[in-house]
Design an enzyme around this catalytic site. Structure first.
Site, PDB file in Angstrom:
ATOM      1  N   ARG A 104       0.847  -1.192   0.000  1.00  0.00           N
ATOM      2  CA  ARG A 104       0.000   0.000   0.000  1.00  0.00           C
ATOM      3  C   ARG A 104       0.889   1.252   0.000  1.00  0.00           C
ATOM      4  O   ARG A 104       1.741   1.414   0.868  1.00  0.00           O
ATOM      5  CB  ARG A 104      -0.886   0.010   1.235  1.00  0.00           C
ATOM      6  CG  ARG A 104      -1.886   1.164   1.176  1.00  0.00           C
ATOM      7  CD  ARG A 104      -2.463   1.414   2.529  1.00  0.00           C
ATOM      8  NE  ARG A 104      -3.514   0.469   2.803  1.00  0.00           N
ATOM      9  CZ  ARG A 104      -4.693   0.822   3.309  1.00  0.00           C
ATOM     10  NH1 ARG A 104      -4.951   2.076   3.555  1.00  0.00           N
ATOM     11  NH2 ARG A 104      -5.601  -0.075   3.556  1.00  0.00           N
ATOM     12  N   THR A 108      -0.698   7.707  -1.489  1.00  0.00           N
ATOM     13  CA  THR A 108      -1.966   7.636  -2.250  1.00  0.00           C
ATOM     14  C   THR A 108      -2.948   6.660  -1.599  1.00  0.00           C
ATOM     15  O   THR A 108      -4.133   6.676  -1.921  1.00  0.00           O
ATOM     16  CB  THR A 108      -1.704   7.141  -3.683  1.00  0.00           C
ATOM     17  OG1 THR A 108      -1.209   5.796  -3.604  1.00  0.00           O
ATOM     18  CG2 THR A 108      -0.692   8.009  -4.416  1.00  0.00           C
ATOM     19  N   ASP A 200      -2.521  -8.819  12.785  1.00  0.00           N
ATOM     20  CA  ASP A 200      -1.868  -8.842  11.473  1.00  0.00           C
ATOM     21  C   ASP A 200      -1.541 -10.290  11.101  1.00  0.00           C
ATOM     22  O   ASP A 200      -0.681 -10.928  11.713  1.00  0.00           O
ATOM     23  CB  ASP A 200      -0.592  -7.996  11.512  1.00  0.00           C
ATOM     24  CG  ASP A 200       0.013  -7.864  10.120  1.00  0.00           C
ATOM     25  OD1 ASP A 200       0.367  -8.907   9.500  1.00  0.00           O
ATOM     26  OD2 ASP A 200       0.129  -6.739   9.624  1.00  0.00           O
ATOM     27  N   ASP A 203       2.211 -11.051  10.126  1.00  0.00           N
ATOM     28  CA  ASP A 203       3.114 -11.054  11.283  1.00  0.00           C
ATOM     29  C   ASP A 203       2.898 -12.285  12.143  1.00  0.00           C
ATOM     30  O   ASP A 203       3.856 -12.879  12.634  1.00  0.00           O
ATOM     31  CB  ASP A 203       2.891  -9.799  12.127  1.00  0.00           C
ATOM     32  CG  ASP A 203       3.558  -8.575  11.516  1.00  0.00           C
ATOM     33  OD1 ASP A 203       4.458  -8.747  10.666  1.00  0.00           O
ATOM     34  OD2 ASP A 203       3.174  -7.454  11.890  1.00  0.00           O
TER      35      ASP A 203
END
Ligand code: URA
Length: 209
Positions: A104, A108, A200, A203
């Protein structure tokens, strides 16, 4: 419009609770992701076409069914999607595996493709795009866009935990894609994490917390 499926078999629900528990360590988390993917593959492949085949049993000639039609490719979205590949391969060992890497862009906020390596015949294959978490939907939407740009036309998206926001966004962007999840959660928090979620997934799978 593609179909939306929640695969909430009791064995799957039990294993998703293991994933959600913050006390679950990397080894058990990875095993549970693998097992959930294997169990989900059974449902995701339910509509695989069959064709007649003539065989001989030790007693008689007979016409029976075997798998026909499109071959499968599993496409994990890097990195967390990797955790689901082996479980699906357990059921569909002849499947090819392609990889799509998305990150990502912090300015933006758009998903950017940084790596893509696919079987050469993706246009002829049924693709299972896999990522444990469907949060905003941005990376799933971009990954599927990247696959369609290269000729893919038959795509299912398989995740373990989905947020309603991600399901809506993915359905709107790719109405031809069926979505399979093990759990539909409540919502996203302000940082884009799914609630109650599991944290996550990448992770927790790879021990990089
Ligand atoms: N990705 C994750 O790994 N977890 C979330 O909750 C959302 C996106």
């Amino acid at each position: 419009m593609g179909k939306f499926h929640v695969i909430n078999h009791p064995l799957i629900q039990h294993k998703v609770t293991i994933l959600r528990n913050k006390e679950t360590g990397t080894k058990d988390f990875r095993e549970a992701v693998n097992e959930i993917a294997r169990l989900m593959a059974y449902e995701v492949s339910r509509d695989m076409p069959l064709q007649d085949v003539e065989i001989e049993t030790p007693l008689v000639k007979t016409t029976q069914k075997h798998l026909a039609g499109k071959k499968v490719a599993i496409i994990p979205i890097l990195r967390a999607g990797l955790g689901m590949v082996d479980g699906i391969l357990d059921l569909i060992p002849a499947a090819k595996v392609g990889h799509v890497g998305m990150y990502r862009d912090h300015e933006t906020l758009e998903a950017v493709e940084y790596f893509i390596k696919l079987p050469t015949d993706i246009q002829d294959r049924q693709l299972f795009v896999v990522d444990p978490m469907l949060a905003t939907g941005a990376s799933a939407i971009a990954a599927i866009e990247a696959l369609k740009k290269r000729g893919a036309s038959s795509i299912k998206f398989v995740c373990i935990v989905a947020a309603p926001e991600g399901v809506k966004a993915l359905e709107e962007a790719h109405p031809d894609v069926d979505i399979y999840t093990a759990a539909l959660d409540e919502k996203l928090d302000e940082n884009g994490y799914i609630l109650p979620g599991l944290g996550d997934a990448g992770d927790r799978l790879f021990g990089t917390l």
